[in-house]
Design a protein around this motif. Structure first.
Motif, PDB file in Angstrom:
ATOM      1  N   ARG A 102       0.607  -1.033   0.212  1.00 36.96           N
ATOM      2  CA  ARG A 102       0.217   0.229   0.245  1.00 36.96           C
ATOM      3  C   ARG A 102       0.849   0.961  -0.152  1.00 36.96           C
ATOM      4  N   THR A 103       1.915   1.288   0.288  1.00 34.32           N
ATOM      5  CA  THR A 103       3.120   2.611   0.178  1.00 34.32           C
ATOM      6  C   THR A 103       3.763   2.232  -1.096  1.00 34.32           C
ATOM      7  N   THR A 104       3.707   1.165  -2.095  1.00 35.86           N
ATOM      8  CA  THR A 104       4.489   1.707  -3.407  1.00 35.86           C
ATOM      9  C   THR A 104       4.072   2.547  -4.245  1.00 35.86           C
ATOM     10  N   PRO A 105       4.285   2.991  -5.081  1.00 35.82           N
ATOM     11  CA  PRO A 105       4.422   3.529  -6.682  1.00 35.82           C
ATOM     12  C   PRO A 105       3.397   3.212  -7.191  1.00 35.82           C
ATOM     13  N   VAL A 151      -1.386  -0.415  -4.955  1.00 38.35           N
ATOM     14  CA  VAL A 151      -1.471   0.130  -3.993  1.00 38.35           C
ATOM     15  C   VAL A 151      -3.379  -0.290  -3.550  1.00 38.35           C
ATOM     16  N   ARG A 152      -4.287   0.111  -5.156  1.00 38.37           N
ATOM     17  CA  ARG A 152      -5.650  -0.493  -5.681  1.00 38.37           C
ATOM     18  C   ARG A 152      -5.614  -1.582  -4.185  1.00 38.37           C
ATOM     19  N   LEU A 153      -4.904  -2.794  -5.192  1.00 42.18           N
ATOM     20  CA  LEU A 153      -5.345  -4.112  -4.333  1.00 42.18           C
ATOM     21  C   LEU A 153      -4.921  -3.918  -2.950  1.00 42.18           C
ATOM     22  N   GLY A 154      -3.959  -3.876  -2.620  1.00 46.35           N
ATOM     23  CA  GLY A 154      -3.692  -3.580  -1.026  1.00 46.35           C
ATOM     24  C   GLY A 154      -5.508  -2.855   0.135  1.00 46.35           C
ATOM     25  N   ASN A 155      -5.492  -2.199  -0.394  1.00 48.73           N
ATOM     26  CA  ASN A 155      -6.813  -1.060   0.038  1.00 48.73           C
ATOM     27  C   ASN A 155      -8.311  -1.713  -0.225  1.00 48.73           C
ATOM     28  N   ALA A 156      -8.477  -2.162  -1.485  1.00 57.21           N
ATOM     29  CA  ALA A 156      -9.414  -3.488  -1.357  1.00 57.21           C
ATOM     30  C   ALA A 156      -9.178  -4.424  -0.086  1.00 57.21           C
ATOM     31  N   TYR A 157      -8.159  -4.707  -0.070  1.00 60.15           N
ATOM     32  CA  TYR A 157      -8.022  -6.652   1.010  1.00 60.15           C
ATOM     33  C   TYR A 157      -8.088  -5.453   2.000  1.00 60.15           C
ATOM     34  N   VAL A 158      -7.606  -4.640   2.339  1.00 65.81           N
ATOM     35  CA  VAL A 158      -8.452  -3.597   3.961  1.00 65.81           C
ATOM     36  C   VAL A 158      -9.862  -3.650   3.867  1.00 65.81           C
ATOM     37  N   GLU A 159      -9.951  -2.997   2.926  1.00 62.84           N
ATOM     38  CA  GLU A 159     -11.238  -2.132   3.220  1.00 62.84           C
ATOM     39  C   GLU A 159     -12.529  -3.872   3.462  1.00 62.84           C
ATOM     40  N   LEU A 160     -11.940  -5.258   2.770  1.00 61.24           N
ATOM     41  CA  LEU A 160     -13.084  -5.691   3.007  1.00 61.24           C
ATOM     42  C   LEU A 160     -12.869  -6.726   4.432  1.00 61.24           C
ATOM     43  N   ARG A 173       1.403   0.131   6.538  1.00 58.83           N
ATOM     44  CA  ARG A 173       1.597   1.576   5.990  1.00 58.83           C
ATOM     45  C   ARG A 173       1.827   2.499   7.074  1.00 58.83           C
ATOM     46  N   ALA A 174       0.667   2.358   8.596  1.00 56.52           N
ATOM     47  CA  ALA A 174       1.039   3.847   8.958  1.00 56.52           C
ATOM     48  C   ALA A 174       2.128   4.326   9.407  1.00 56.52           C
ATOM     49  N   GLY A 175       3.437   3.094   9.411  1.00 50.00           N
ATOM     50  CA  GLY A 175       4.776   3.547  10.243  1.00 50.00           C
ATOM     51  C   GLY A 175       5.604   3.778   8.955  1.00 50.00           C
ATOM     52  N   ILE A 176       5.027   3.178   8.021  1.00 46.04           N
ATOM     53  CA  ILE A 176       6.143   3.568   7.018  1.00 46.04           C
ATOM     54  C   ILE A 176       6.090   4.734   6.391  1.00 46.04           C
ATOM     55  N   GLN A 177       4.893   4.932   6.291  1.00 43.57           N
ATOM     56  CA  GLN A 177       4.088   7.155   5.699  1.00 43.57           C
ATOM     57  C   GLN A 177       4.360   7.484   7.113  1.00 43.57           C
ATOM     58  N   SER A 178       4.614   7.303   7.871  1.00 43.36           N
ATOM     59  CA  SER A 178       5.111   8.054   9.285  1.00 43.36           C
ATOM     60  C   SER A 178       7.083   8.555   8.647  1.00 43.36           C
ATOM     61  N   LEU A 179       7.160   7.896   8.428  1.00 45.71           N
ATOM     62  CA  LEU A 179       8.696   7.844   7.729  1.00 45.71           C
ATOM     63  C   LEU A 179       8.855   9.576   7.497  1.00 45.71           C
ATOM     64  N   PRO A 180       9.991   9.821   7.417  1.00 51.29           N
ATOM     65  CA  PRO A 180      10.755  10.877   6.752  1.00 51.29           C
ATOM     66  C   PRO A 180      10.937  10.557   5.068  1.00 51.29           C
ATOM     67  N   ARG A 181      10.165  11.421   4.087  1.00 56.88           N
ATOM     68  CA  ARG A 181      10.668  11.466   2.895  1.00 56.88           C
ATOM     69  C   ARG A 181      12.096  11.092   2.425  1.00 56.88           C
ATOM     70  N   THR A 193      15.712  -0.792  -0.594  1.00 53.93           N
ATOM     71  CA  THR A 193      15.134   0.197   0.620  1.00 53.93           C
ATOM     72  C   THR A 193      14.438  -0.002   1.153  1.00 53.93           C
ATOM     73  N   TYR A 194      13.179  -0.809   1.339  1.00 54.10           N
ATOM     74  CA  TYR A 194      12.029  -1.433   1.879  1.00 54.10           C
ATOM     75  C   TYR A 194      12.451  -2.464   2.650  1.00 54.10           C
ATOM     76  N   ARG A 195      13.789  -3.260   2.393  1.00 53.51           N
ATOM     77  CA  ARG A 195      14.585  -3.533   3.415  1.00 53.51           C
ATOM     78  C   ARG A 195      15.182  -3.779   4.501  1.00 53.51           C
ATOM     79  N   TYR A 196      16.271  -2.784   4.010  1.00 54.83           N
ATOM     80  CA  TYR A 196      16.988  -2.775   4.887  1.00 54.83           C
ATOM     81  C   TYR A 196      17.265  -0.960   5.607  1.00 54.83           C
ATOM     82  N   VAL A 197      16.090  -0.482   4.743  1.00 55.85           N
ATOM     83  CA  VAL A 197      15.832   1.332   5.003  1.00 55.85           C
ATOM     84  C   VAL A 197      14.100   1.491   6.329  1.00 55.85           C
ATOM     85  N   LEU A 198      13.479   1.272   4.911  1.00 60.06           N
ATOM     86  CA  LEU A 198      11.926   1.459   5.677  1.00 60.06           C
ATOM     87  C   LEU A 198      11.511   0.890   6.854  1.00 60.06           C
TER      88      LEU A 198
END
Length: 200
Positions: free
Chosen positions: A54-57, A62-71, A130-138, A154-159
């Motif tokens: 849900r945080t990828t470009p 993102v839409r697939l992840g949002n649908a999963y969470v909403e369901l 998702r909230a944890g990743i998006q709370s990090l500085p860009r 970048t996701y594995r080692y940094v974010l």
């Protein structure tokens, strides 16, 4: 007020003749913890994947992840429990569906309860990730790209390591919730701690 607690009830023989009431409660506690731990493994794995997607470009990810969470977040847990127990065997191929229906009593309720709790909680974990990743500085994402890391690296080692430090307290709360929510499994016949306590 003068209460008279009868602690001796724990050592009285259970009605089914298999031991004492204390043995019943310990057996129920075992089923509760087993269901919760297996469901937590599913929830943490799926939640991490869906929350990261849900945080990828990629808009489709993102839409697939949002649908999963909403369901899974918007359908009540009790309804999902009934769907996993009564509807899933009818949707599977007939041989597999019949095998699920004819499982021995504890296991026939354990598997649907574990899957239901795992998928239900995974949507909540995905929201935390998702909230944890998006709370990090860009700049963290840009720094990973600047040193030559690919997006997965970048996701594995940094974010993700930084995000997990932030979301650890809410994840412990979700783990406690999954133990609490395992009580709903008594509605499909899983004799866990709440069901055992009610039959005393």
């Amino acid at each position: 007020m003068n209460y008279n607690w009868n602690w001796g009830v724990f050592w009285q023989p259970a009605p089914d003749g298999t031991g004492s009431y204390l043995g019943w409660l310990v057996s129920g506690l075992g089923w509760t913890l087993g269901t919760a731990l297996c469901a937590w493994a599913i929830a943490l794995t799926l939640g991490l994947v869906v929350g990261t997607l849900r945080t990828t470009p990629s808009k489709w990810a993102v839409r697939l992840g949002n649908a999963y969470v909403e369901l899974f977040r918007n359908v009540p847990l009790l309804v999902q429990m009934f769907l996993w127990y009564f509807v899933l065997p009818e949707l599977l191929p007939s041989a597999l569906g019949e095998a699920m229906k004819q499982m021995a009593p504890p296991w026939g309720s354990f598997w649907p309860a574990m899957l239901c709790l795992g998928f239900y909680t995974s949507a909540r974990v995905a929201e935390q990730v998702r909230a944890g990743i998006q709370s990090l500085p860009r700049g963290q994402n840009m720094a990973g790209t600047a040193v030559g890391l690919t997006l997965p690296q970048t996701y594995r080692y940094v974010l993700l390591p930084q995000a997990f430090r932030i979301i650890l307290p809410p994840l412990t709360s979700e783990f406690m919730n999954i133990i609490k929510n395992s009580a709903v499994a008594l509605t499909i016949g899983l004799v866990e701690l709440t069901a055992r306590a009610r039959s005393m």
